[in-house]
Design an enzyme around this catalytic site. Structure first.
Site: not given
Ligand code: SF4
Ligand code: SF4
Length: 320
Positions: A52, A55, A147, A187, A225, A228, A248, A254, A263, A275, A282, A285
């Site tokens: 698309c 990127c 992709c 992505c 994770h 996080c 969480c 997630c 990230c 995110c 999350c 991606c």
């Molecule tokens: S929000 Fe998602 S990445 Fe963060 S601790 Fe929970 S499961 Fe893990």
């Molecule tokens: S979807 Fe997950 S890996 Fe992708 S930008 Fe968001 S937090 Fe980062």
């Protein structure tokens, strides 16, 4: 073309190194790499498959160097399908000349349509007929985005194009991806992962990568994770039931445990947000399975749609 001093390259190298969490010691090497790309010692050929263009757009969010500097001055871009003025047979000539000369970095964005060559053409020629030589003659191949790395959305369940990642396509052409391919999924892919990989490779050569996924350790070692900010909720098994809740986000779908990238440290849009900090799960991606199956959370609507199968004992590195 502007002239940049060694001091300015060092400043940009320091910014990149900080973004990677590599520390100041890595800055001179990255500055050196940027300088080589800038001076034309390392040319970049950018080709697009089924994508698309997200990127490429993500690259325009690059900072230090910023997008204009990056595209017009830093990257000795031989060709880029969206940015280059040349089209059609002129574009093919430019690409063929680059391939004959060799010694370039090849960036591929988008997946490769292995079962429907006409799904992706350049100057009237299927990409699948141009790509093998371009891959063979490149010093380094970067698959930019999920992709290109793993097939991504075009390879979603039911696709008829045979969308494949670059590594899979290389193997089908008898080209060994080891020590040649670097996968930078996402992505879209984060601009730092592309600029950083180019700068690192121009200075120090092939980076340390995951032996199965070919993702560079400097950006993709830990899972979302692992680092996080909501991990303490996970440890206490305190889960959000609705969007906007504390806790969480695992039960809201997630995929941070399955998605490896940095990230939490570098965030997006120049470190403004990302995110999970914005309260969204999350979407996984950067994971190899991203958007491949209909059951993937990316395609599901609403809360309580799933909790992924995940064994905490599989977690490597990061927070404990
Ligand atoms: S929000 Fe998602 S990445 Fe963060 S601790 Fe929970 S499961 Fe893990
Ligand atoms: S979807 Fe997950 S890996 Fe992708 S930008 Fe968001 S937090 Fe980062």
């Amino acid at each position: 073309m502007a002239n940049y001093s060694r001091r300015e390259f060092l400043r940009m190298g320091t910014v990149l190194a900080a973004g990677f969490g590599l520390g100041r010691a890595a800055a001179p090497a990255l500055a050196d790499g940027l300088q080589r790309i800038f001076s034309g010692q390392k040319r970049v050929l950018w080709l697009q498959g089924q994508s698309c263009s997200g990127c490429s757009v993500s690259l325009l969010n690059s900072e230090d160097p910023g997008p204009l500097e990056l595209l017009t001055e830093f990257m000795s871009l031989v060709y880029h399908p969206t940015i280059s003025a040349t089209q059609g047979s002129q574009a093919i000539d430019t690409i063929q000349k680059a391939i004959q000369t060799g010694g370039y970095f090849l960036v591929v964005e988008g997946s490769i349509p292995t079962k429907m060559a006409a799904a992706c053409e350049l100057g009237g020629r299927p990409l699948t007929t141009i790509l093998p030589d371009a891959l063979r003659r490149a010093d380094l191949v970067i698959a930019a985005g999920s992709c290109a790395a793993f097939g991504g959305i075009p390879a979603g369940e039911g696709n008829e194009t045979g969308a494949a990642g670059v590594g899979e396509f290389m193997q089908s052409c008898g080209i060994e991806p080891r020590q040649r391919l670097v996968n930078c999924p996402g992505c879209p892919v984060h601009p730092q992962s592309i600029v950083g990989t180019l700068a690192y490779a121009a200075s120090k050569g092939y980076p340390d990568v995951n032996s199965e996924l070919f993702t560079p350790d400097m950006f993709y070692k830990n899972s979302v994770h692992d680092d996080c900010p909501r991990f303490h909720y996970w440890q206490k098994q305190e889960f959000a039931e609705h969007f906007g809740d504390e806790g969480c986000l695992f039960k809201l779908g997630c995929l941070g445990p399955l998605s490896h990238t940095n990230c939490p440290q570098r965030q997006w849009n120049g470190g403004v947000n990302w995110c999970i900090r914005a309260g969204a799960p999350c979407l996984g991606c950067t994971s190899p399975g991203f958007a491949r199956q209909q059951a993937f959370s990316f395609y599901r609507k609403g809360e309580k749609h799933h909790a992924v199968a995940y064994n905490e004992q599989d977690r490597k590195g990061g927070a404990s």
